[in-house]
Motif scaffolding. Structure first.
Motif, PDB file in Angstrom:
ATOM      1  N   GLU B 148      11.025 -24.267   4.397  1.00  0.00           N
ATOM      2  CA  GLU B 148      11.910 -25.418   4.585  1.00  0.00           C
ATOM      3  C   GLU B 148      11.844 -26.285   3.347  1.00  0.00           C
ATOM      4  O   GLU B 148      10.823 -26.315   2.671  1.00  0.00           O
ATOM      5  N   ARG B 149      12.913 -27.021   3.110  1.00  0.00           N
ATOM      6  CA  ARG B 149      12.992 -27.789   1.866  1.00  0.00           C
ATOM      7  C   ARG B 149      11.883 -28.814   1.691  1.00  0.00           C
ATOM      8  O   ARG B 149      11.298 -28.943   0.647  1.00  0.00           O
ATOM      9  N   LYS B 150      11.553 -29.562   2.751  1.00  0.00           N
ATOM     10  CA  LYS B 150      10.655 -30.690   2.534  1.00  0.00           C
ATOM     11  C   LYS B 150       9.189 -30.394   2.817  1.00  0.00           C
ATOM     12  O   LYS B 150       8.358 -31.299   2.753  1.00  0.00           O
ATOM     13  N   LYS B 151       8.891 -29.156   3.175  1.00  0.00           N
ATOM     14  CA  LYS B 151       7.502 -28.832   3.481  1.00  0.00           C
ATOM     15  C   LYS B 151       7.026 -27.709   2.573  1.00  0.00           C
ATOM     16  O   LYS B 151       7.814 -26.868   2.137  1.00  0.00           O
ATOM     17  N   ASN B 152       5.736 -27.662   2.310  1.00  0.00           N
ATOM     18  CA  ASN B 152       5.279 -26.651   1.370  1.00  0.00           C
ATOM     19  C   ASN B 152       3.998 -25.923   1.766  1.00  0.00           C
ATOM     20  O   ASN B 152       3.450 -25.177   0.976  1.00  0.00           O
ATOM     21  N   THR B 153       3.520 -26.102   3.002  1.00  0.00           N
ATOM     22  CA  THR B 153       2.223 -25.520   3.354  1.00  0.00           C
ATOM     23  C   THR B 153       2.345 -24.469   4.448  1.00  0.00           C
ATOM     24  O   THR B 153       3.112 -24.626   5.399  1.00  0.00           O
ATOM     25  N   VAL B 154       1.560 -23.413   4.291  1.00  0.00           N
ATOM     26  CA  VAL B 154       1.475 -22.354   5.287  1.00  0.00           C
ATOM     27  C   VAL B 154       0.063 -22.372   5.854  1.00  0.00           C
ATOM     28  O   VAL B 154      -0.911 -22.419   5.098  1.00  0.00           O
ATOM     29  N   LEU B 155      -0.054 -22.331   7.184  1.00  0.00           N
ATOM     30  CA  LEU B 155      -1.360 -22.273   7.818  1.00  0.00           C
ATOM     31  C   LEU B 155      -1.573 -20.850   8.324  1.00  0.00           C
ATOM     32  O   LEU B 155      -0.830 -20.361   9.162  1.00  0.00           O
ATOM     33  N   MET B 156      -2.588 -20.168   7.767  1.00  0.00           N
ATOM     34  CA  MET B 156      -2.823 -18.764   8.088  1.00  0.00           C
ATOM     35  C   MET B 156      -4.131 -18.633   8.848  1.00  0.00           C
ATOM     36  O   MET B 156      -5.152 -19.203   8.443  1.00  0.00           O
ATOM     37  N   VAL B 198       3.040 -28.553   7.014  1.00  0.00           N
ATOM     38  CA  VAL B 198       2.991 -27.133   7.380  1.00  0.00           C
ATOM     39  C   VAL B 198       4.340 -26.698   7.929  1.00  0.00           C
ATOM     40  O   VAL B 198       4.835 -27.281   8.895  1.00  0.00           O
ATOM     41  N   PHE B 199       4.946 -25.671   7.344  1.00  0.00           N
ATOM     42  CA  PHE B 199       6.214 -25.174   7.868  1.00  0.00           C
ATOM     43  C   PHE B 199       6.057 -23.886   8.657  1.00  0.00           C
ATOM     44  O   PHE B 199       6.945 -23.491   9.399  1.00  0.00           O
ATOM     45  N   ALA B 200       4.926 -23.215   8.498  1.00  0.00           N
ATOM     46  CA  ALA B 200       4.719 -21.977   9.244  1.00  0.00           C
ATOM     47  C   ALA B 200       3.248 -21.767   9.552  1.00  0.00           C
ATOM     48  O   ALA B 200       2.378 -22.038   8.712  1.00  0.00           O
ATOM     49  N   VAL B 201       2.994 -21.289  10.767  1.00  0.00           N
ATOM     50  CA  VAL B 201       1.652 -20.883  11.176  1.00  0.00           C
ATOM     51  C   VAL B 201       1.725 -19.387  11.411  1.00  0.00           C
ATOM     52  O   VAL B 201       2.662 -18.904  12.054  1.00  0.00           O
ATOM     53  N   ILE B 202       0.773 -18.628  10.875  1.00  0.00           N
ATOM     54  CA  ILE B 202       0.788 -17.174  11.056  1.00  0.00           C
ATOM     55  C   ILE B 202      -0.562 -16.694  11.572  1.00  0.00           C
ATOM     56  O   ILE B 202      -1.618 -17.129  11.097  1.00  0.00           O
ATOM     57  N   ALA B 222       1.812 -24.894  17.048  1.00  0.00           N
ATOM     58  CA  ALA B 222       2.686 -24.857  15.866  1.00  0.00           C
ATOM     59  C   ALA B 222       3.961 -25.648  16.132  1.00  0.00           C
ATOM     60  O   ALA B 222       4.346 -26.529  15.352  1.00  0.00           O
ATOM     61  N   HIS B 223       4.614 -25.342  17.241  1.00  0.00           N
ATOM     62  CA  HIS B 223       5.879 -25.996  17.560  1.00  0.00           C
ATOM     63  C   HIS B 223       5.717 -27.488  17.758  1.00  0.00           C
ATOM     64  O   HIS B 223       6.559 -28.279  17.323  1.00  0.00           O
ATOM     65  N   ASN B 224       4.616 -27.902  18.395  1.00  0.00           N
ATOM     66  CA  ASN B 224       4.392 -29.330  18.612  1.00  0.00           C
ATOM     67  C   ASN B 224       4.230 -30.088  17.304  1.00  0.00           C
ATOM     68  O   ASN B 224       4.435 -31.300  17.244  1.00  0.00           O
ATOM     69  N   SER B 225       3.838 -29.373  16.260  1.00  0.00           N
ATOM     70  CA  SER B 225       3.691 -30.004  14.941  1.00  0.00           C
ATOM     71  C   SER B 225       4.923 -29.806  14.068  1.00  0.00           C
ATOM     72  O   SER B 225       4.888 -30.078  12.873  1.00  0.00           O
ATOM     73  N   GLY B 226       5.982 -29.248  14.654  1.00  0.00           N
ATOM     74  CA  GLY B 226       7.208 -29.052  13.874  1.00  0.00           C
ATOM     75  C   GLY B 226       7.159 -27.851  12.949  1.00  0.00           C
ATOM     76  O   GLY B 226       7.972 -27.749  12.019  1.00  0.00           O
ATOM     77  N   ALA B 227       6.214 -26.942  13.188  1.00  0.00           N
ATOM     78  CA  ALA B 227       6.136 -25.751  12.341  1.00  0.00           C
ATOM     79  C   ALA B 227       6.658 -24.543  13.118  1.00  0.00           C
ATOM     80  O   ALA B 227       6.655 -24.513  14.339  1.00  0.00           O
ATOM     81  N   LYS B 228       7.100 -23.532  12.363  1.00  0.00           N
ATOM     82  CA  LYS B 228       7.488 -22.283  12.995  1.00  0.00           C
ATOM     83  C   LYS B 228       6.219 -21.439  13.187  1.00  0.00           C
ATOM     84  O   LYS B 228       5.202 -21.684  12.533  1.00  0.00           O
ATOM     85  N   CYS B 229       6.327 -20.432  14.052  1.00  0.00           N
ATOM     86  CA  CYS B 229       5.163 -19.590  14.279  1.00  0.00           C
ATOM     87  C   CYS B 229       5.494 -18.124  14.072  1.00  0.00           C
ATOM     88  O   CYS B 229       6.465 -17.600  14.621  1.00  0.00           O
ATOM     89  N   ILE B 230       4.669 -17.461  13.248  1.00  0.00           N
ATOM     90  CA  ILE B 230       4.828 -16.036  12.952  1.00  0.00           C
ATOM     91  C   ILE B 230       3.681 -15.292  13.617  1.00  0.00           C
ATOM     92  O   ILE B 230       2.515 -15.628  13.414  1.00  0.00           O
TER      93      ILE B 230
END
Lengths: 476, 435
Positions: B148-156, B198-202, B222-230
């Protein structure tokens, strides 16, 4: 024209996995279990076989007929490759087995890397990338790592000719580079004068293929290398067209710093309907430390896998690469050897020139004489005169049981058809194909309207691609 | 020595005449002399097919093929039905190119359409692509999808396969994303807080240690924090465990090697990717769609090509061009051959065998870490595992993976439906005896 789901009947089955031989010690927690139906078809083996047999008859491979797809090198896929790749000693080994139990596999990969280095004039090679585009992305990451290590943060641009394959700029963009399009001159080659203006201290690299996507050997390559290296940039070789120059000229000698190869093009491994392929990446010493891990090393005790590369870009794929594909390419190189590879390239170039000599009169332009392993016909005039497009010509070719050439690529040629016959076609096949194509051109010139409705001899006619994209139906 | 070139010397001369060049060398004369290779390529000369076969056979025989396999960690020894091998070796499938010319490729296109449909059913997702290179690169591509444009972190999840983690790390660095790993507790992913950036949790299901994660909880966090989940899944487990669709994952990925592909020293495998309807146009790679031809007949084509590199070039979402078509076909035939019942039996075989083996280990005094696992589990040993592994191999058993290295103390064991009571009892004896 059914799908496998249409054959499904409740209670039918074919394969049975082994029967459970142990007592059930524990049961899974119900809250963790799937509640939805698995939804797979239930079919009998005989119906399964007949279904996929039907599908196989609605497919077209090199084994079915002539396949002159420019830029794809659809050469014959030797059957020995299939046999060796299926040896149990290659299929039934786990990638994490102790190295001393897989010395044969490691030796094969090491030797293949070595041979590919010598064929391309590179110092080191990785077999990890799974395809050409994957290799390009890997190679560009090596280049990015190189500039990063030099602390040269200005290297933001990658130069790409306007004739380049789409994966080139796409791969560069994936590494965060800006793409600068370099125009071709009236001969279809890189405009060297203009290049001097584009190359500067922001240039990380220039991506090129040589011969280029028009099938022309860029004789200015040394000058181009000088310009790019002169501003501190690196030169990247898209190996898609290597089939023109094996044993004749090497990208390493032309001045390239990194290359990728397509084992499924140049080195005869089958295309499989769109994969699996393999895109090894080679480089000169200046980029070697950045190669993906693990690296295959050889010492007095044998071969091993080393992760000890602190500056490696990491991994682009799990494990080590498409090993079975590597076995096939290795087998091919073993059979052909030094002279055979050169013979392949020489005959690939001869066959292309032979076809071109009979078809050139129908094209708007011919860039150079001779061409290399492929050539492009520009059919814009034909379209203006007769209303028949390159698409119409290609679709009509389908009615004759041969595969059409590549359409509408490279983008710098209007109404382009790109032919690459490869070396594994006989003169009779080429003569027959030339006669067919000429007859189609003649039909076009005589305003044969049926060309617009072709193909008519295939199980479907032209599909409605607009509808497919507008209302996507992507599953049963 | 064969080069597969049909032309005879006479034919070559005839062709040269037609082109107007006097000899083969004239075709290359325009290449600058100092770029011409001096002499021959510095590799061995060629040989007959029979001799080449012997050379390859010698290499193959330098590899040990184990009959008793207990190693997983990303490559699995499952049964390959004979009908699968048979169908995917058909020349038409093997030697075909990408089905860009739909009129002569309906067989290939329909098989991909079937594949996409089956992946959706297996995972309860809305749409799937025609496959990517493998599970690791699928995870990397999934991260790109969620950007996403305004976010830059991935949580793995730190509990993912280390190979996959390295690949995701490489993808993130390439794209300039910030990558953070979660904590781990009792062999499972532990997430306390998810930052705004965080834009994605995997995460993986099961995870690297074989443990069954609380997938619903991770997706919700993930969703509660506005992130997508993989969700990266072991496809065999999906016949038993809650699917990505059931728990609301945005993207589901994984490696399809267990579905009919041999271990083959690491490749070629099969990266599957599926997503929700909302994410459809973000899927990379090829997708097959159904349409009609101009006579109204059903027709299948590669579609939504506006996402791809040959149209969008540098604005494409990914540079990926090919898929793993023949591997996708393999998985399709496998899933059809196994069917509902077969897939369920394979999953059960993996699960019950693993719990039996763990129980046998415990009875021999081996420490088994973590209880709630699917088909892989970790043991912890008093001495370094080097000798233990050697003992197993001597007896013809491929031991589990030494996850802390050959001098570490832990082993990750794997069972599939291919393991049976007799060999597991024997293994327990060997391992118990070495402790």
């Amino acid at each position: 024209m059914s799908l496998i789901f249409d054959y499904s009947q409740q209670g039918r089955r074919c394969s049975a996995p082994p029967v459970l031989t142990v007592p059930k010690i524990t049961e899974p927690d119900p809250s963790e279990l799937r509640n939805t139906d698995i939804g797979m078809p239930e079919v009998a083996e005989v119906d399964l076989v007949r279904h996929y047999m039907e599908f196989s008859k609605q497919a077209f491979g090199v084994d079915d007929g002539f396949y002159p797809l420019g830029s794809c090198t659809m050469k014959y896929n030797p059957k020995l490759n299939e046999r060796t790749a299926a040896f149990q000693g290659f299929t039934d080994i786990h990638p994490l087995q102790s190295p001393e139990t897989v010395q044969g596999a490691l030796e094969l990969m090491y030797d293949l890397q070595e041979k590919l280095c010598r064929i391309t004039g590179m110092d080191a090679m990785t077999l990890q990338p799974a395809a050409g585009a994957h290799g390009e992305w890997t190679g560009l990451q090596l280049i990015a790592a190189y500039h990063r290590k030099r602390k040269d943060t200005k290297r933001t641009n990658v130069l790409v000719p306007d004739s380049a394959h789409g994966t080139n700029p796409a791969s560069a963009a994936m590494v965060g580079f800006n793409i600068v399009n370099i125009p071709s001159d009236e001969n279809g080659l890189v405009d060297v004068e203009k290049l001097k203006n584009y190359a500067d201290e922001n240039t990380a690299a220039l991506m090129l293929t040589n011969p280029n996507t028009l099938g022309l050997f860029d004789t200015n390559i040394e000058k181009i290398a000088e310009i790019i290296h002169g501003v501190g940039g690196l030169l990247y070789y898209d190996g898609a067209n290597l089939n023109a120059v094996m044993g004749i000229s090497r990208p390493g000698d032309m001045g390239f710093d990194a290359v990728h190869l397509n084992l499924h093009k140049t080195f005869s491994t089958p295309h499989g309907g769109g994969g699996p392929g393999s895109g090894p990446v080679g480089c000169k010493k200046n980029l070697q430390e950045f190669l993906p891990v693990p690296v295959i090393e050889k010492n007095k005790d044998g071969f091993l896998l080393s992760y000890d590369r602190p500056d490696s870009i990491g991994k682009v794929k799990n494990f080590y690469g498409n090993f079975s594909v590597c076995v096939k390419a290795y087998t091919y190189i073993t059979v052909l050897g030094a002279s055979g590879l050169k013979e392949a390239s020489e005959n690939a170039v001869l066959n292309a020139n032979y076809m071109l000599s009979s078809l050139r009169e129908y094209s708007d332009m011919i860039y150079h004489d001779p061409c290399m392993h492929e050539f492009v016909l520009g059919l814009e005039s034909l379209k203006k005169e007769t209303g028949m497009s390159a698409l119409d010509i290609a679709k009509t070719i389908l009615d004759y049981g041969i595969h059409p050439p590549t359409m509408y690529f490279p983008l710098i040629v209007h109404e382009a058809l790109m032919f690459e016959p490869t070396e594994t076609e006989s003169k009779e096949t080429l003569d027959r194909v030339i006669r067919i194509i000429i007859s189609i051109f003649e039909r076009a010139k005589s305003d044969d309207e049926t060309l617009h409705d072709s193909p008519s001899a295939t199980i479907i006619g032209r599909p409605d691609e607009v509808k497919a994209a507008r209302n996507p139906v992507l599953k049963y | 020595m064969a080069s597969y070139v049909p032309s005879t010397n006479e034919e070559r001369l005839e062709m040269l005449n037609k082109t107007g060049f006097s000899e083969m060398e004239s075709l290359f004369a325009h290449i600058p002399a100092n770029l011409r290779l001096d002499g021959k390529l510095d590799i061995e000369e060629g040989m007959s097919e029979a001799d080449a076969e012997r050379k390859l056979s010698d290499l193959a025989s330098k590899n040990t093929v184990f009959r008793h396999i207990f190693k997983g960690a990303g490559a699995y020894n499952h049964y390959i039905p004979a009908v699968v091998s048979s169908m995917v070796s058909r020349n038409e499938f093997v030697t075909a190119y990408t089905p860009y010319q739909a009129e002569i490729s309906q067989g290939v296109l329909k098989s991909i359409f079937e594949y996409q449909s089956m992946i959706c059913r297996l995972l309860d997702m809305d749409v799937a692509n025609a496959s990517v290179y493998d599970g690791g690169s699928a995870a990397g591509e999934a991260v790109l999808m969620c950007a996403e444009r305004k976010k830059n972190t991935v949580l793995m999840s730190s509990c993912m396969n280390p190979q996959t983690k390295m690949v995701v790390r490489t993808y993130c660095r390439s794209y300039g994303f910030n990558l953070v790993e979660t904590e781990e507790e009792n062999g499972r992913t532990k997430i306390d807080k998810i930052g705004e950036d965080v834009f994605a949790v995997i995460f993986s299901q099961p995870n690297y240690y074989g443990c069954i994660e609380n997938s619903e909880e991770i997706v919700d966090k993930a969703h509660n924090s506005g992130a997508k989940c993989i969700m990266s899944v072991y496809p065999v487990a999906m016949s038993m465990l809650k699917t990505p669709g059931e728990v609301g994952a945005d993207v589901a990925v994984g490696d399809g090697q267990p579905f009919g592909m041999p271990m083959a020293f690491g490749g070629p495998y099969l990266g599957f990717m599926a997503a929700t309807q909302a994410m459809m146009r973000k899927l990379p790679g090829r997708i097959v769609g159904k349409t009609e031809d101009h006579s109204g007949r059903d027709a299948y084509v590669l579609t939504l090509q506006a996402r791809e590199q040959h149209i969008k070039r540098e604005r494409a979402s990914s540079s990926i061009c090919s898929n793993q078509a023949l591997c996708a076909l393999t998985a399709t035939v496998y899933m059809s051959a196994m069917g509902k019942a077969g897939l369920k039996e394979v999953a059960e075989g993996c699960y019950y065998n693993a719990h039996y083996l763990a129980d046998m280990f415990r009875k021999k005094g081996i420490e088994v870490e973590y209880d709630n696992f699917f088909s892989e589990f970790v043991t912890c040993h008093k001495k370094s595992v080097r000798e233990l592994s050697a003992k197993c191999m001597e007896a013809g058993f491929m031991p589990g993976h030494a996850i802390d290295g050959p001098d570490g103390k832990r082993i990750l064991w794997c069972t599939t439906e291919m393991n049976y009571k007799e060999e597991m009892d024997k293994l327990a004896e060997i391992v118990g005896g070495a402790e």
